[in-house]
Design a protein around this motif. Structure first.
Motif, PDB file in Angstrom:
ATOM      1  N   SER A  19      25.792  74.268 -79.880  1.00  0.00           N
ATOM      2  CA  SER A  19      25.470  73.040 -79.151  1.00  0.00           C
ATOM      3  C   SER A  19      26.601  72.024 -79.285  1.00  0.00           C
ATOM      4  O   SER A  19      26.725  71.351 -80.315  1.00  0.00           O
ATOM      5  N   TYR A  22      25.350  68.398 -79.834  1.00  0.00           N
ATOM      6  CA  TYR A  22      24.804  68.185 -81.177  1.00  0.00           C
ATOM      7  C   TYR A  22      25.935  68.080 -82.208  1.00  0.00           C
ATOM      8  O   TYR A  22      25.953  67.156 -83.040  1.00  0.00           O
ATOM      9  N   LYS A  26      26.964  64.783 -84.371  1.00  0.00           N
ATOM     10  CA  LYS A  26      26.878  64.779 -85.821  1.00  0.00           C
ATOM     11  C   LYS A  26      28.226  64.460 -86.477  1.00  0.00           C
ATOM     12  O   LYS A  26      28.314  63.697 -87.438  1.00  0.00           O
ATOM     13  N   ASP A  32      21.928  62.620 -84.500  1.00  0.00           N
ATOM     14  CA  ASP A  32      21.397  63.780 -83.782  1.00  0.00           C
ATOM     15  C   ASP A  32      21.071  63.351 -82.356  1.00  0.00           C
ATOM     16  O   ASP A  32      20.179  62.526 -82.147  1.00  0.00           O
ATOM     17  N   ARG A  34      19.498  64.690 -80.138  1.00  0.00           N
ATOM     18  CA  ARG A  34      18.144  65.023 -79.706  1.00  0.00           C
ATOM     19  C   ARG A  34      17.134  63.922 -80.040  1.00  0.00           C
ATOM     20  O   ARG A  34      16.006  63.930 -79.543  1.00  0.00           O
ATOM     21  N   ALA A  41      20.164  68.182 -75.656  1.00  0.00           N
ATOM     22  CA  ALA A  41      21.509  68.327 -76.213  1.00  0.00           C
ATOM     23  C   ALA A  41      22.433  68.889 -75.143  1.00  0.00           C
ATOM     24  O   ALA A  41      22.882  70.040 -75.206  1.00  0.00           O
ATOM     25  N   PHE A  99      19.436  75.467 -83.320  1.00  0.00           N
ATOM     26  CA  PHE A  99      18.937  74.097 -83.224  1.00  0.00           C
ATOM     27  C   PHE A  99      17.478  74.058 -82.769  1.00  0.00           C
ATOM     28  O   PHE A  99      17.096  73.274 -81.909  1.00  0.00           O
TER      29      PHE A  99
END
Length: 200
Positions: A19, A22, A26, A32, A34, A41, A99
């Motif tokens: 991802s 993602y 990060k 995150d 999401r 994502a 994920f």
């Protein structure tokens, strides 16, 4: 043959499961993706939540996932291997094992897959996407229309007719529409988010 199919499908699924949104969120933003915006994502949410630079990098990386998967499939199984890996790369992007199966909507990765298979089709789809977005300001509507047009353009342009290619474009279109079902509902209700709008 079955082992090869399982091998290329598994490899491409794992590639798709990486991802980009993602990881970039990060690493660069310590958050995150999401948990923000639409909760997806993918490129559109990365653009909305993190801005143009991270959104652009996400878009490019998601395209490259499709390109890489198709390349590997072609090396192992030839043309049909490309089709199989293309489909499973998008499946991995949409439902990534790393994920909790919560990914994006597969448009950028599908674009990379189609570029690797027959580039004129995704280029026309991208032009259609841009026109719809410019006129309506709805990224989701542009994505849906471009996904629907892919099989149509494929039949018209990719000669001679290849049934397996056509089936592949249909599967990619179906997955794109399915992943956009919430957007379709909001579009019908007149509640869909336009470019620049913050998602509540």
């Amino acid at each position: 043959m079955r082992l090869k199919i399982i091998l290329v499908a598994g490899i491409s699924y794992l590639i798709g499961s990486f991802s980009s949104a993602y990881v970039l969120g990060k690493v660069l933003m310590k958050t995150d993706i999401r948990a923000h915006g639409s909760g997806n994502a993918g490129t559109t949410n990365a653009l909305r939540v993190f801005g143009k630079k991270i959104g652009a990098v996400t878009f490019i990386l998601d395209i490259l996932k499709g390109v890489l998967a198709v390349y590997i499939g072609g090396r192992i199984m030839g043309y049909n291997g490309k089709l199989i890996t293309g489909i499973f790369a998008v499946v991995g992007h949409n439902w990534p094992i790393f994920f909790k199966f919560k990914g994006g909507r597969g448009i950028a990765t599908s674009f990379g897959v189609l570029l690797s298979l027959y580039w004129p089709v995704p280029i026309l789809c991208f032009i259609a996407f841009l026109l719809v977005v410019i006129v309506t300001k709805y990224v989701s509507l542009g994505s849906i229309i471009s996904a629907v047009l892919a099989p149509v353009f494929g039949i018209i342009m990719n000669k001679p007719y290849n049934r397996n290619y056509f089936i592949t474009t249909l599967i990619l279109a179906f997955m794109a529409i399915y992943r956009h079902r919430a957007n379709i509902k909001r579009l019908i209700q007149g509640k869909e988010y336009k470019i620049g709008e913050k998602v509540e």
